[in-house]
Design a protein around this motif. Structure first.
Motif, PDB file in Angstrom:
ATOM      1  N   LEU A 186       0.839  -1.213   0.000  1.00  0.00           N
ATOM      2  CA  LEU A 186       0.000   0.000   0.000  1.00  0.00           C
ATOM      3  C   LEU A 186       0.870   1.257   0.000  1.00  0.00           C
ATOM      4  N   ALA A 187       1.963   1.210   0.748  1.00  0.00           N
ATOM      5  CA  ALA A 187       2.885   2.355   0.765  1.00  0.00           C
ATOM      6  C   ALA A 187       3.516   2.542  -0.620  1.00  0.00           C
ATOM      7  N   ASP A 188       3.907   1.440  -1.259  1.00  0.00           N
ATOM      8  CA  ASP A 188       4.435   1.548  -2.631  1.00  0.00           C
ATOM      9  C   ASP A 188       3.396   2.174  -3.558  1.00  0.00           C
ATOM     10  N   ALA A 189       2.149   1.757  -3.385  1.00  0.00           N
ATOM     11  CA  ALA A 189       1.075   2.301  -4.234  1.00  0.00           C
ATOM     12  C   ALA A 189       0.950   3.812  -4.044  1.00  0.00           C
ATOM     13  N   HIS A 190       1.107   4.273  -2.796  1.00  0.00           N
ATOM     14  CA  HIS A 190       1.033   5.720  -2.555  1.00  0.00           C
ATOM     15  C   HIS A 190       2.152   6.473  -3.278  1.00  0.00           C
ATOM     16  N   VAL A 191       3.340   5.893  -3.282  1.00  0.00           N
ATOM     17  CA  VAL A 191       4.464   6.558  -3.952  1.00  0.00           C
ATOM     18  C   VAL A 191       4.254   6.533  -5.475  1.00  0.00           C
ATOM     19  N   LEU A 192       3.839   5.379  -5.991  1.00  0.00           N
ATOM     20  CA  LEU A 192       3.603   5.265  -7.437  1.00  0.00           C
ATOM     21  C   LEU A 192       2.461   6.184  -7.886  1.00  0.00           C
ATOM     22  N   ALA A 193       1.487   6.390  -7.014  1.00  0.00           N
ATOM     23  CA  ALA A 193       0.367   7.275  -7.366  1.00  0.00           C
ATOM     24  C   ALA A 193       0.831   8.724  -7.505  1.00  0.00           C
ATOM     25  N   LEU A 194       1.931   9.071  -6.851  1.00  0.00           N
ATOM     26  CA  LEU A 194       2.529  10.403  -7.051  1.00  0.00           C
ATOM     27  C   LEU A 194       3.283  10.462  -8.368  1.00  0.00           C
ATOM     28  N   GLU A 195       3.892   9.326  -8.709  1.00  0.00           N
ATOM     29  CA  GLU A 195       4.845   9.318  -9.832  1.00  0.00           C
ATOM     30  C   GLU A 195       4.207   9.071 -11.200  1.00  0.00           C
ATOM     31  N   LYS A 196       3.187   8.245 -11.229  1.00  0.00           N
ATOM     32  CA  LYS A 196       2.637   7.819 -12.527  1.00  0.00           C
ATOM     33  C   LYS A 196       1.635   8.854 -13.046  1.00  0.00           C
ATOM     34  N   GLU A 197       1.948   9.399 -14.179  1.00  0.00           N
ATOM     35  CA  GLU A 197       1.093  10.412 -14.797  1.00  0.00           C
ATOM     36  C   GLU A 197      -0.376   9.955 -14.824  1.00  0.00           C
ATOM     37  N   ALA A 198      -0.594   8.713 -15.226  1.00  0.00           N
ATOM     38  CA  ALA A 198      -1.952   8.199 -15.467  1.00  0.00           C
ATOM     39  C   ALA A 198      -2.801   8.108 -14.200  1.00  0.00           C
TER      40      ALA A 198
END
Ligand code: NDP
Length: 340
Positions: free
Chosen positions: A244-256
């Motif tokens: 879930l923490a990884d998802a939070h970071v990726l949600a910042l990074e991934k344009e889509a």
């Protein structure tokens, strides 16, 4: 880049801080008092001045985040009450709604150029609690808990009040963003997790002090052997706190991910499954500890009643999730180290 994380001393937020620092970000972490920051400073000391603690004593106060948002490139807004000790529903709703809208207001005022604000919503804002089995998706909204909370007030149960607070907070954030998106360069994204389990890194002295979701897991698996067959057969969905923490970071990074609400779940469970897995693993990781046995025969007849479509999360963020076995092993090993 520097990221603001609110409620940083919490269970999920502490892991988000960890993954951000591990990936090379600088973090400004808000807590309600200086003392609540000391464990984080100690735990993350190898990152030196990459971690900055900021005290925001009352997230409902006007302009509470005006200073905290200055100069950051992204925000993970996570502070929100999740416990059972609540009387007036406003004790949940005010910090959830005003805290969330407050972050957006401060960003509008003092940081129009940041890239994205990720807000931790919840499957609580998605589910309609009902007896029939159902698979929910990002299209679904939990209107029922808002209605029940309005009708029952203080008499509504704590989870209903909590679910109402999360739904109202997410809705208020969408409304705010729709009204102001032309004035800013940032966008927003929501992460909607169900029950979150896995090892804790926040400050926690005893099992009784665990955050609500992990405390439930501890009670079921270790602490309370008096739960009924029906309770052990009851179901929900889950995610490992590290994923879930990884998802939070990726949600910042991934344009889509911009402008999306994203359910993050590994899948469903019935409680008995955690007991069965823990019993099969425990001898190697927690040799002296007792695990609740429950009703192992439930395996034959288990029924998943609360399921969520997790395809959007996988498609947009491209993560794979830990299994129940891995989460159970790591959690029991962590508890064993603490002597629990
Ligand atoms: P924790 O209780 O561990 O952390 C909650 C954080 O929010 C703490 O920093 C806490 O500060 C802060 N907070 C709570 N109430 C208030 C308040 N009234 N004013 C200001 N700050 C407050 O919980 P989690 O890590 O589980 O929760 C983090 C986020 O994840 C929340 O938004 C929650 O709704 C969400 N979530 C959690 C799930 C789970 O299963 N754990 C599932 C889905 C969503 P303090 O320590 O000072 O009280």
């Amino acid at each position: 880049d520097k990221i603001l994380v609110t409620g940083a001393n919490g269970y999920i937020p502490a892991w988000v801080v960890n993954q951000l620092l591990e990936k090379g970000y600088a973090v400004r972490a808000t807590v309600r008092s200086k003392e609540k920051g000391t464990h984080l400073e100690e735990y993350f000391k190898k990152f030196g001045d990459k971690l900055e603690i900021a005290v925001v004593p009352d997230i409902t106060a006007d302009g509470a985040f005006d200073e905290a948002v200055k100069g950051v490139d992204g925000i993970e807004h996570m502070a929100s009450p999740f416990h059972n000790n609540v009387d007036d529903p406003e004790e949940f709703i005010r910090p959830a709604v005003d805290g969330t809208v407050g972050v957006l207001k401060s960003a509008l005022k003092n940081n129009p150029n940041l890239k994205r604000i990720v807000i931790t919503s919840s499957c609580a804002a998605v589910i309609t609690v009902q007896p029939e089995a159902r698979t929910f998706s990002e299209e679904d909204w939990n209107e029922a808990s808002i209605k029940q909370t309005e009708e029952l007030g203080r008499k509504a149960d704590a989870m209903t009040k909590y679910r109402a607070s999360k739904t109202l907070a997410e809705r208020a954030a969408w409304d705010f963003w729709k009204a102001h998106k032309s004035e800013v360069n940032w966008d927003i994204a929501f992460i909607n997790p169900p029950m979150v389990f896995g090892p804790p890194i926040q400050e926690v002295e005893s099992p009784e002090k665990l955050n609500t979701s992990l405390k439930a897991w501890y009670d079921f698996v270790i602490g309370d052997d008096s739960k009924s067959r029906d309770v052990l057969a009851s179901s929900n969905s889950w995610i490992d706190v590290r994923d879930l923490a990884d998802a939070h970071v990726l949600a910042l990074e991934k344009e889509a991910a911009g402008g999306e609400r994203i359910i993050i779940t590994q899948g469903p469970y019935v409680w008995q499954e955690w007991l069965d897995i823990a019993n099969s693993i425990a001898p190697s990781v927690r040799p002296n500890g007792k695990i609740v046995k429950g009703y192992p025969e439930l395996e034959e007849e288990k029924e998943y009643k609360i399921k969520y479509d997790n395809l959007k999360g996988k498609r947009l963020l491209g993560i794979t999730y830990r299994s129940k076995e891995e989460t159970t092993r790591d959690t029991l090993a962590d508890f064993a180290k603490r002597g629990w």
